[in-house]
Motif scaffolding. Structure first.
Motif, PDB file in Angstrom:
ATOM      1  N   TYR A   1      -0.407   0.251   8.098  1.00  0.00           N
ATOM      2  CA  TYR A   1      -0.557   0.852   6.605  1.00  0.00           C
ATOM      3  C   TYR A   1      -1.059  -0.045   5.639  1.00  0.00           C
ATOM      4  N   GLY A   2      -1.877  -1.285   6.114  1.00  0.00           N
ATOM      5  CA  GLY A   2      -2.702  -1.810   5.253  1.00  0.00           C
ATOM      6  C   GLY A   2      -1.890  -2.881   5.001  1.00  0.00           C
ATOM      7  N   GLN A   3      -0.571  -3.369   5.557  1.00  0.00           N
ATOM      8  CA  GLN A   3       0.148  -4.407   5.346  1.00  0.00           C
ATOM      9  C   GLN A   3      -0.506  -5.860   5.318  1.00  0.00           C
ATOM     10  N   LEU A   4      -1.505  -5.799   6.048  1.00  0.00           N
ATOM     11  CA  LEU A   4      -2.170  -7.125   6.288  1.00  0.00           C
ATOM     12  C   LEU A   4      -3.399  -7.319   5.165  1.00  0.00           C
ATOM     13  N   GLY A   5      -3.358  -6.295   4.308  1.00  0.00           N
ATOM     14  CA  GLY A   5      -4.310  -6.516   3.201  1.00  0.00           C
ATOM     15  C   GLY A   5      -5.758  -6.738   3.675  1.00  0.00           C
ATOM     16  N   LEU A   6      -6.163  -6.161   4.908  1.00  0.00           N
ATOM     17  CA  LEU A   6      -7.461  -6.569   5.527  1.00  0.00           C
ATOM     18  C   LEU A   6      -8.699  -5.477   5.036  1.00  0.00           C
ATOM     19  N   GLN A   7      -8.473  -4.484   4.104  1.00  0.00           N
ATOM     20  CA  GLN A   7      -9.379  -3.629   3.739  1.00  0.00           C
ATOM     21  C   GLN A   7     -10.558  -4.385   2.961  1.00  0.00           C
TER      22      GLN A   7
ATOM     23  N   TRP B   1       0.685  -4.742  -1.370  1.00  0.00           N
ATOM     24  CA  TRP B   1      -0.164  -3.768  -0.347  1.00  0.00           C
ATOM     25  C   TRP B   1       0.693  -3.370   0.751  1.00  0.00           C
ATOM     26  N   GLY B   2       0.106  -2.358   1.424  1.00  0.00           N
ATOM     27  CA  GLY B   2       0.704  -1.645   2.519  1.00  0.00           C
ATOM     28  C   GLY B   2       1.438  -0.415   2.148  1.00  0.00           C
ATOM     29  N   ASN B   3       2.390   0.113   3.121  1.00  0.00           N
ATOM     30  CA  ASN B   3       3.015   1.306   2.974  1.00  0.00           C
ATOM     31  C   ASN B   3       3.873   1.427   1.619  1.00  0.00           C
ATOM     32  N   ASN B   4       3.868   2.359   1.050  1.00  0.00           N
ATOM     33  CA  ASN B   4       4.344   2.553  -0.323  1.00  0.00           C
ATOM     34  C   ASN B   4       4.905   4.104  -0.341  1.00  0.00           C
ATOM     35  N   GLN B   5       5.525   4.652   0.810  1.00  0.00           N
ATOM     36  CA  GLN B   5       5.983   5.966   0.851  1.00  0.00           C
ATOM     37  C   GLN B   5       7.294   5.976  -0.049  1.00  0.00           C
ATOM     38  N   ASP B   6       8.028   5.030  -0.164  1.00  0.00           N
ATOM     39  CA  ASP B   6       9.170   5.038  -0.891  1.00  0.00           C
ATOM     40  C   ASP B   6       9.132   4.252  -2.137  1.00  0.00           C
ATOM     41  N   GLY B   7       7.843   3.947  -2.713  1.00  0.00           N
ATOM     42  CA  GLY B   7       7.395   3.472  -4.038  1.00  0.00           C
ATOM     43  C   GLY B   7       7.903   2.045  -3.854  1.00  0.00           C
ATOM     44  N   GLN B   8       8.082   1.286  -2.816  1.00  0.00           N
ATOM     45  CA  GLN B   8       8.295  -0.115  -2.505  1.00  0.00           C
ATOM     46  C   GLN B   8       7.273  -1.011  -3.109  1.00  0.00           C
ATOM     47  N   LEU B   9       6.216  -0.600  -3.551  1.00  0.00           N
ATOM     48  CA  LEU B   9       5.065  -1.403  -3.940  1.00  0.00           C
ATOM     49  C   LEU B   9       5.292  -1.859  -5.513  1.00  0.00           C
ATOM     50  N   GLY B  10       5.851  -0.597  -6.203  1.00  0.00           N
ATOM     51  CA  GLY B  10       6.170  -0.729  -7.542  1.00  0.00           C
ATOM     52  C   GLY B  10       5.144  -0.334  -8.349  1.00  0.00           C
ATOM     53  N   ASP B  11       4.384   0.430  -7.893  1.00  0.00           N
ATOM     54  CA  ASP B  11       2.898   0.739  -8.865  1.00  0.00           C
ATOM     55  C   ASP B  11       3.066   2.102  -9.279  1.00  0.00           C
ATOM     56  N   GLY B  12       4.391   2.521  -9.388  1.00  0.00           N
ATOM     57  CA  GLY B  12       4.620   4.025  -9.903  1.00  0.00           C
ATOM     58  C   GLY B  12       4.105   5.083  -9.075  1.00  0.00           C
TER      59      GLY B  12
ATOM     60  N   GLY C   1       8.932  -4.397   5.617  1.00  0.00           N
ATOM     61  CA  GLY C   1       8.860  -3.552   6.666  1.00  0.00           C
ATOM     62  C   GLY C   1       7.504  -3.387   7.029  1.00  0.00           C
ATOM     63  N   GLU C   2       6.751  -2.582   6.250  1.00  0.00           N
ATOM     64  CA  GLU C   2       5.446  -2.201   6.524  1.00  0.00           C
ATOM     65  C   GLU C   2       4.590  -2.516   5.314  1.00  0.00           C
ATOM     66  N   PHE C   3       4.898  -3.491   4.485  1.00  0.00           N
ATOM     67  CA  PHE C   3       4.127  -3.821   3.265  1.00  0.00           C
ATOM     68  C   PHE C   3       4.365  -5.232   3.059  1.00  0.00           C
ATOM     69  N   THR C   4       3.496  -5.896   2.157  1.00  0.00           N
ATOM     70  CA  THR C   4       3.514  -7.182   1.798  1.00  0.00           C
ATOM     71  C   THR C   4       3.677  -7.307   0.240  1.00  0.00           C
ATOM     72  N   VAL C   5       4.434  -8.277  -0.493  1.00  0.00           N
ATOM     73  CA  VAL C   5       4.369  -8.525  -1.933  1.00  0.00           C
ATOM     74  C   VAL C   5       4.094  -9.897  -2.242  1.00  0.00           C
TER      75      VAL C   5
ATOM     76  N   GLY D   1      -8.695 -11.589   1.660  1.00  0.00           N
ATOM     77  CA  GLY D   1      -9.602 -11.665   0.641  1.00  0.00           C
ATOM     78  C   GLY D   1     -10.108 -13.260   0.622  1.00  0.00           C
ATOM     79  N   SER D   2     -10.426 -13.782  -0.590  1.00  0.00           N
ATOM     80  CA  SER D   2     -11.024 -15.154  -0.644  1.00  0.00           C
ATOM     81  C   SER D   2     -10.051 -15.841  -1.782  1.00  0.00           C
ATOM     82  N   ASP D   3      -9.055 -15.255  -2.598  1.00  0.00           N
ATOM     83  CA  ASP D   3      -8.593 -15.928  -3.330  1.00  0.00           C
ATOM     84  C   ASP D   3      -7.809 -17.100  -2.933  1.00  0.00           C
ATOM     85  N   THR D   4      -7.515 -18.170  -3.818  1.00  0.00           N
ATOM     86  CA  THR D   4      -6.976 -19.458  -3.356  1.00  0.00           C
ATOM     87  C   THR D   4      -5.653 -19.864  -4.424  1.00  0.00           C
ATOM     88  N   ASP D   5      -5.297 -18.822  -5.119  1.00  0.00           N
ATOM     89  CA  ASP D   5      -4.253 -18.943  -6.007  1.00  0.00           C
ATOM     90  C   ASP D   5      -2.834 -18.303  -5.493  1.00  0.00           C
ATOM     91  N   TRP D   6      -2.672 -18.074  -4.476  1.00  0.00           N
ATOM     92  CA  TRP D   6      -1.437 -17.255  -3.829  1.00  0.00           C
ATOM     93  C   TRP D   6      -0.240 -18.376  -3.870  1.00  0.00           C
TER      94      TRP D   6
END
Length: 170
Positions: free
Chosen positions: A79-85, A130-141, A115-119, A103-108
């Motif tokens: 579901y993209g939970q590794l953010g590798l796209q 990023w990742g699975n958002n079938q239940d709105g768990q990413l919070g982006d509406g 479950g199948e996503f990362t915040v 990615g290349s960011d250095t400010d995490w």
């Protein structure tokens, strides 16, 4: 041991020397040891780097941060939970057997594998997911999956974040 996290069927930990260790189920590469061994009954070192500072074990994926502020992921990525796209990549790999920089960011700063996503939260206090958002768990509406880190909110200074099976609290 200075940091530890338990996922669905695997665990991750960092020793005081900055080494990263994993054990448990490895059926989808979540241990990050670059092998198809299905499980490890004792901690095994993940690579040879000695600059790991934080870990989070999800359902079947793992996320870790290095001292330089970079974020790394490995394991299941359906579901993209590794953010590798990334630009030019037709589709992300289904799994990643060794730690791969997100990615290349250095400010995490803070992060949590769900479950199948990362915040995650960056140094400026912005909230990303990023990742699975079938239940709105990413919070982006939406219920649209995100294959790479997507900024959710930068209007507040987020201080901590925690991911569950299909929900987030921050």
């Amino acid at each position: 041991w200075v940091d530890v996290s338990a996922g669905q069927f695997h665990s991750l930990a960092i020793k005081s020397d900055g080494s990263l260790w994993a054990w448990g189920d490895n059926g989808l590469g979540q241990l990050g040891i670059g092998s198809s061994v299905t499980q490890s009954y004792e901690p095994v070192q993940v690579g040879g780097d000695l600059d790991w500072v934080a870990v989070s074990a999800g359902f079947n994926h793992s996320i870790a941060r290095k001292a330089n502020g970079t974020l790394w992921g490995w394991g299941w990525n359906q579901y993209g939970q590794l953010g590798l796209q990334s630009p030019g990549m037709p589709s992300p790999p289904i799994w990643q057997y060794t730690p791969y920089q997100i990615g290349s960011d250095t400010d995490w700063e803070k992060f949590s594998a769900g479950g199948e996503f990362t915040v995650a939260i960056k140094a400026d206090g912005s909230l990303w997911a990023w990742g699975n958002n079938q239940d709105g768990q990413l919070g982006d509406g939406t219920t649209q999956n995100r294959l790479s880190p997507t900024k959710i909110d930068d209007t507040a200074t987020w201080e901590s974040v925690a991911a569950g099976t299909s929900h987030t609290a921050a």
